[in-house]
Design a protein around this motif. Sequence first.
Motif, short mmCIF file in Angstrom:
data_model
loop_
_atom_site.label_atom_id
_atom_site.label_comp_id
_atom_site.label_asym_id
_atom_site.label_seq_id
_atom_site.Cartn_x
_atom_site.Cartn_y
_atom_site.Cartn_z
N ASP A 156 -9.47 -1.22 11.94
CA ASP A 156 -9.47 -0.77 10.66
C ASP A 156 -9.86 0.72 10.40
O ASP A 156 -9.43 1.28 9.46
CB ASP A 156 -10.00 -1.70 9.54
CG ASP A 156 -9.85 -1.76 8.35
OD1 ASP A 156 -8.59 -1.91 7.76
OD2 ASP A 156 -10.64 -1.36 7.42
N ARG A 157 -10.93 1.01 10.81
CA ARG A 157 -11.69 2.32 10.45
C ARG A 157 -10.78 3.50 11.04
O ARG A 157 -10.30 4.54 10.31
CB ARG A 157 -12.96 2.46 11.41
CG ARG A 157 -13.74 3.65 10.95
CD ARG A 157 -15.01 3.68 11.46
NE ARG A 157 -15.78 2.50 11.35
CZ ARG A 157 -16.70 1.94 12.16
NH1 ARG A 157 -16.96 2.80 13.26
NH2 ARG A 157 -17.34 0.87 12.22
N TYR A 158 -10.02 3.36 12.15
CA TYR A 158 -8.97 4.13 12.66
C TYR A 158 -7.93 4.27 11.80
O TYR A 158 -7.34 5.38 11.66
CB TYR A 158 -8.84 3.72 14.08
CG TYR A 158 -7.47 4.92 14.83
CD1 TYR A 158 -8.13 6.03 15.11
CD2 TYR A 158 -6.39 4.33 15.17
CE1 TYR A 158 -7.26 6.80 15.66
CE2 TYR A 158 -5.75 5.12 15.62
CZ TYR A 158 -6.38 6.75 15.97
OH TYR A 158 -5.11 7.42 16.56
N ALA A 159 -7.40 3.17 11.38
CA ALA A 159 -6.47 3.05 10.43
C ALA A 159 -6.38 3.76 9.04
O ALA A 159 -5.66 4.31 8.50
CB ALA A 159 -5.94 1.79 10.05
N ALA A 160 -7.91 3.54 8.73
CA ALA A 160 -8.19 4.34 7.42
C ALA A 160 -8.04 6.28 7.62
O ALA A 160 -7.37 6.64 6.73
CB ALA A 160 -9.68 4.16 6.76
N ALA B 89 -14.89 -3.76 -8.13
CA ALA B 89 -15.22 -4.48 -7.08
C ALA B 89 -15.71 -3.84 -6.14
O ALA B 89 -16.27 -4.42 -4.87
CB ALA B 89 -14.24 -5.35 -6.66
N HIS B 90 -15.48 -2.33 -5.96
CA HIS B 90 -15.76 -1.56 -4.71
C HIS B 90 -14.97 -1.80 -3.58
O HIS B 90 -15.90 -2.12 -2.38
CB HIS B 90 -17.37 -1.48 -4.54
CG HIS B 90 -17.77 -0.28 -3.78
ND1 HIS B 90 -18.00 -0.34 -2.44
CD2 HIS B 90 -18.08 0.92 -4.18
CE1 HIS B 90 -18.30 0.95 -1.81
NE2 HIS B 90 -18.34 1.68 -3.18
N HIS B 91 -13.82 -2.34 -3.46
CA HIS B 91 -13.20 -2.71 -2.39
C HIS B 91 -12.31 -1.30 -1.81
O HIS B 91 -12.01 -0.76 -2.63
CB HIS B 91 -12.18 -3.84 -2.66
CG HIS B 91 -12.92 -5.22 -2.87
ND1 HIS B 91 -12.41 -6.21 -3.62
CD2 HIS B 91 -14.27 -5.71 -2.40
CE1 HIS B 91 -13.27 -7.24 -3.62
NE2 HIS B 91 -14.23 -6.85 -2.85
N ASP B 92 -12.34 -1.42 -0.26
CA ASP B 92 -11.26 -0.47 0.13
C ASP B 92 -9.79 -0.53 -0.46
O ASP B 92 -9.37 -1.95 -0.41
CB ASP B 92 -11.11 -0.62 1.53
CG ASP B 92 -10.50 0.42 2.56
OD1 ASP B 92 -9.59 0.83 2.01
OD2 ASP B 92 -10.78 0.72 3.45
N LEU B 93 -9.28 0.30 -1.24
CA LEU B 93 -8.18 0.14 -1.85
C LEU B 93 -6.71 -0.03 -1.01
O LEU B 93 -6.02 -0.64 -1.36
CB LEU B 93 -7.72 1.45 -2.68
CG LEU B 93 -8.30 1.61 -4.06
CD1 LEU B 93 -9.46 1.46 -4.16
CD2 LEU B 93 -7.90 2.96 -4.56
N ARG B 94 -7.03 0.04 0.37
CA ARG B 94 -5.86 -0.32 1.09
C ARG B 94 -5.84 -1.66 1.22
O ARG B 94 -4.63 -2.26 1.59
CB ARG B 94 -6.19 0.21 2.51
CG ARG B 94 -6.04 1.75 2.79
CD ARG B 94 -6.58 2.20 4.15
NE ARG B 94 -7.70 1.81 4.53
CZ ARG B 94 -8.12 1.14 5.39
NH1 ARG B 94 -7.10 0.66 6.04
NH2 ARG B 94 -9.35 0.72 5.75
N HIS B 95 -6.67 -2.51 0.99
CA HIS B 95 -6.86 -4.07 1.07
C HIS B 95 -6.77 -4.70 -0.08
O HIS B 95 -7.04 -5.94 -0.51
CB HIS B 95 -8.11 -4.28 1.93
CG HIS B 95 -8.22 -3.71 2.96
ND1 HIS B 95 -7.19 -3.67 4.18
CD2 HIS B 95 -9.28 -3.38 3.83
CE1 HIS B 95 -7.55 -3.03 5.30
NE2 HIS B 95 -8.84 -2.77 4.88
N VAL B 96 -6.44 -4.10 -1.20
CA VAL B 96 -6.24 -4.52 -2.72
C VAL B 96 -4.68 -4.46 -3.20
O VAL B 96 -4.30 -3.34 -3.04
CB VAL B 96 -7.13 -3.81 -3.72
CG1 VAL B 96 -6.96 -4.46 -5.09
CG2 VAL B 96 -8.61 -4.17 -3.23
N GLY B 97 -4.24 -5.35 -3.58
CA GLY B 97 -2.78 -5.58 -3.88
C GLY B 97 -2.78 -4.57 -5.32
O GLY B 97 -3.65 -4.67 -5.94
N THR B 98 -1.60 -4.30 -5.54
CA THR B 98 -1.32 -3.27 -6.61
C THR B 98 -1.73 -3.99 -8.01
O THR B 98 -2.45 -3.24 -8.76
CB THR B 98 0.12 -2.72 -6.78
OG1 THR B 98 0.32 -2.11 -5.70
CG2 THR B 98 0.38 -1.78 -8.16
N GLN B 99 -1.20 -5.15 -8.24
CA GLN B 99 -1.69 -5.87 -9.47
C GLN B 99 -3.20 -6.25 -9.54
O GLN B 99 -3.65 -6.15 -10.83
CB GLN B 99 -0.73 -7.31 -9.75
CG GLN B 99 -1.11 -7.90 -10.90
CD GLN B 99 -0.85 -6.98 -12.11
OE1 GLN B 99 0.16 -6.36 -12.16
NE2 GLN B 99 -1.66 -7.10 -13.29
#
Length: 272
Positions: free
Chosen positions: A18-22, A112-122
């Motif tokens: 996941d870190r590499y993908a980021a 929520a301080h989540h990685d935006l890659r893992h948050v849906g648009t809505q």
Amino acid sequence: MPDPSASEHNARLPALIDRYAARLENRLIRAVPRELMHIPTREPIVSFTFDDVPDSALDAGAAILEGNGARGTFYISGGLEGQVEPDRRVIERAGCRELAARGHEIGCHSFAHHDLRHVGTQALIEDLARNAAYLDAVDPRVAPRNFAYPYNSGSFGKRALLARTFRTCRAGGEGINRGPVDPTFLRAVEIRQPQHHVLGLARWIDALIADPGWLIFFTHDVAPRPTPHGCTPAGFHLLVAYAVTRGCRVLTVDAALDTMGLRQMGLGEQRR
């Protein structure tokens, strides 16, 4: 008999992937800017910013900036309010109000301080609306705020939403903003432990003096015993005082944009 080292490696593998993908996604965003604004190179401008905002960033960081006649930008995640960890505590609403009253800028760091890659648009739309309500309750504002990515991790697919919502979005990237820059992915340099790393960051200020642009620093806590993502008061004071002594204009992100004549514009319009 199972190899413990192999099991430990396998357990860490998803996080490593996941870190590499980021990193790859961040590189893609840099390579394919969504839109561009032009950073003037008339004078060296420095902004000091804070993420999450532990209470030491208020108690020590803000005071050091004020002692040097400057103000900073504090990116707040409402969902972290008052959170207590072994080595830090995040400020509460009263602290946010105090920062705003003292002339510092309050920015958005998501709720929520989540990685935006893992948050849906809505889900992201709802999260940002929730944080906007939190921030407006402590620092009412009509104009768009500035944003900082949690974990400095961008999302290629969500840039349009962020561009519509915020004036700028700050990532990491270890660089000075000069010339054509993507406002949805501003570069910034991290101030973090160990102490010799912090002291070495003066070279970025020297580079800015030699070739002006906009240098954004970011850190977290400012404490005598900082976390790996923070720095000591002495180290932070050294950088702020050095920037002022060298003749840099030390401004909040919002004030820097105003000084450079850059403004929020509609999609597809050139930013000047």
